[in-house]
Design an enzyme around this catalytic site. Structure first.
Site, mmCIF file in Angstrom:
data_model
loop_
_atom_site.group_PDB
_atom_site.id
_atom_site.type_symbol
_atom_site.label_atom_id
_atom_site.label_comp_id
_atom_site.label_asym_id
_atom_site.label_seq_id
_atom_site.Cartn_x
_atom_site.Cartn_y
_atom_site.Cartn_z
ATOM 1 N N LYS A 1 7.481 -1.688 5.950
ATOM 2 C CA LYS A 1 8.466 -2.569 5.298
ATOM 3 C C LYS A 1 8.558 -3.968 5.952
ATOM 4 C CE LYS A 1 10.427 1.218 2.881
ATOM 5 N NZ LYS A 1 10.746 2.568 3.279
ATOM 6 N N ASP B 1 11.043 7.124 13.410
ATOM 7 C CA ASP B 1 10.504 6.506 12.199
ATOM 8 C C ASP B 1 11.372 5.288 11.885
ATOM 9 O OD1 ASP B 1 9.591 5.734 9.759
ATOM 10 O OD2 ASP B 1 9.661 7.715 8.831
ATOM 11 N N TYR C 1 13.594 10.742 5.316
ATOM 12 C CA TYR C 1 12.360 10.618 4.531
ATOM 13 C C TYR C 1 11.307 9.950 5.403
ATOM 14 C CZ TYR C 1 9.146 9.030 0.860
ATOM 15 O OH TYR C 1 8.033 8.796 0.079
HETATM 16 C C1 LIG Z 1 9.728 3.784 3.204
HETATM 17 C C2 LIG Z 1 9.664 4.746 4.308
HETATM 18 C C3 LIG Z 1 8.507 5.483 4.589
HETATM 19 C C4 LIG Z 1 7.295 5.437 3.705
HETATM 20 O O1 LIG Z 1 6.730 4.171 3.684
HETATM 21 P P1 LIG Z 1 5.739 3.806 2.453
HETATM 22 O O2 LIG Z 1 5.273 2.426 2.804
HETATM 23 O O3 LIG Z 1 6.583 3.877 1.230
HETATM 24 O O4 LIG Z 1 4.658 4.809 2.463
HETATM 25 C C5 LIG Z 1 8.490 6.297 5.701
HETATM 26 N N1 LIG Z 1 9.549 6.395 6.496
HETATM 27 C C6 LIG Z 1 10.686 5.711 6.266
HETATM 28 C C7 LIG Z 1 11.838 5.834 7.211
HETATM 29 C C8 LIG Z 1 10.780 4.877 5.149
HETATM 30 O O5 LIG Z 1 11.914 4.233 4.912
#
Ligand SMILES: *Cc1c(COP(=O)(O)O)cnc(C)c1O
Length: 453
Positions: A271, A243, A148
């Site tokens: 995060k 990511d 994701y």
């Molecule tokens: C949470 C997450 C996102 C999206 O981040 P948001 O702050 O919710 O937009 C993108 N990539 C990864 C791997 C994530 O865990």
């Protein structure tokens, strides 16, 4: 710890929420659709605990879905936020904490020289992909099913049927034309990556992957698979984007890159680097980052980007983690959690395997061995999980309301918190599953596909 209050304040607030917020929430997975029941409306939190509007306390393993590595409302972080807010909530100009947080990321993460801040992980990914396209002059993006990357249009694409061809849209409102620029492959399949590059390598701008896929269960990859991505990207002049929105500063200062000993071309963060405030970032070498406006021609901007209060929260978090050698503590607690939960799961009447890396853990219900791809997660995982989830919630323990979400440990969690989780889980497994045990629920892993989260 106490249980649920039916018809209490929390439930009344949620009924109100349903009127003014779609699904009662500001982000879909909070709505309990994956497990049934009513979300708790949270009033406050501290340490490893959240408290709902009825005053019920829950031992929390959600951690706001990843950011809260220090636990809730850590005094060091709260002080930093207070101090920063007193100096002003936004300047629309460069500020010291922004520069210092950028320096911290650059000094910590392999191969990075510059950072740009944004306000969410989604924005970080969107901007990093634009930069990759602008830098390479190519359009195609490769992603993996089970990863994701936020709700960017062209990444809301799931694996289509058949081999590595066009993806299918996983959201309404995304034009087909966007999906045509995205290729979706299965994780763990080196050959598919090599075949795709052989076929379209000169059109691929970037390969994006969570080096530690933690948004669809915890699908730990073979190091060799990640090395193949690095190799193929280099060979064909595509950029490799890690990511690290979950894994960045969660697994250590260098995220998944350090863990696997690989250097991506771009990395995205979110995060943990915001300590619970809205922060995202992406980084790369000076050579690549110079293509961003105002230096280069790839446009990217944000009114609240590098917000001084959010930057102060992130900086306080990362400094505290380093000072406390927190990753060692978290690894130790993670190992303890693994031991305790594995013992419980050994006796589970339903097959289940525990997957853990650092302070992230996940139980793969219905799987004897940890799955490495989204496609091999047991199709009954959700069924088993909803029982476990509600059993735990009744006992005052909050896991994420979805079978496909991981759990997080924080510095606020103790071994006795983990004991409480393990004992409660053992109770629940015995209670719920031994009732149905006469039918011996032995579930075989199967190959059915599930759509993206
Ligand atoms: C949470 C997450 C996102 C999206 O981040 P948001 O702050 O919710 O937009 C993108 N990539 C990864 C791997 C994530 O865990």
């Amino acid at each position: 710890m106490s249980g649920v209050t039916e018809g209490g304040q929390s439930e009344q607030w949620f009924t109100r929420a349903l009127k003014s917020l779609p699904g009662g929430v500001s982000s879909p997975v909070r709505a309990f659709r994956g497990v049934g029941g009513t979300p708790r409306v949270i009033c406050s939190a501290g340490g490893a605990e959240v408290i709902d509007e009825d005053g019920n306390k829950y031992l929390d393993f959600v951690g706001s879905w990843g950011p809260l590595i220090l636990g809730h409302a850590h005094p060091v972080l709260i002080q930093a936020v207070r101090d920063a807010a007193q100096r002003g909530t936004s300047f629309g100009a460069p500020s010291r904490p922004e520069i210092e947080l950028a320096e911290t990321i650059v000094a910590s993460y392999p191969g990075m020289e510059q950072v740009r801040f944004v306000s969410s992980g989604t924005e970080a990914v969107m901007s990093a992909v634009r930069l990759a396209r602008g830098t390479t002059g190519r359009d195609l993006v490769v992603k993996f099913s089970g990863c994701y990357h936020g709700h960017v249009d062209y990444l809301l694409v799931a694996a289509g049927s058949g081999l590595a061809t066009f993806g299918t849209l996983s959201s309404d409102g995304v034009p087909e034309a966007f999906a045509e620029l995205t290729r979706v492959l299965c994780l763990d399949d080196d050959e598919a990556v090599e075949m795709l590059f052989a076929k379209e390598g000169d059109k691929i701008a970037a390969v994006i992957i969570e080096p530690v896929p933690a948004n669809n269960g915890l699908l730990l990859q073979r190091p060799k698979f990640l090395a193949t991505l690095r190799e193929q990207c280099t060979k064909y002049g595509a950029l490799l984007i890690f990511d690290e929105v979950i894994s960045g500063f969660r697994l250590g200062t260098g995220g998944g890159a350090e863990h696997y000993g690989l250097k991506p071309d771009l990395a995205t963060f979110g995060k943990v680097i915001g300590g619970g405030m809205p922060v995202g970032a992406f980084s790369g070498s000076r050579e690549i980052m110079k293509n961003l406006a105002p230096e280069g021609k790839v446009y990217q901007a944000g009114t609240l980007s590098g917000n001084p209060v959010a930057m102060a929260a992130g900086l306080a978090t990362l400094r505290y983690l380093k000072e406390q050698h927190a990753w060692l503590t978290l690894e130790e607690l993670g190992r303890y959690t693994e031991e305790r939960l594995c013992k419980v799961l050994e006796k589970s009447p339903v097959q289940a395997s525990l997957v853990r890396i650092g302070s992230i853990f996940w139980i793969a219900w219905g799987s004897k061995i940890p799955p490495r791809t989204a496609e091999t997660i047991n199709e009954n995982a959700e069924l088993h999980y909803s029982k476990v989830f509600h059993g735990l919630l009744k006992r005052g323990i909050a896991l994420a309301p979805s079978a496909y979400e991981v759990s997080f440990l924080s510095l606020a969690h103790t071994k006795s918190d983990v004991d409480h989780l393990a004992e409660s889980l053992a109770d629940i497994l015995e209670e719920i599953f031994s009732e149905t045990n006469s039918q011996k629920m032995q579930i075989e892993p199967n190959e059915l596909t599930r759509s993206t989260p």
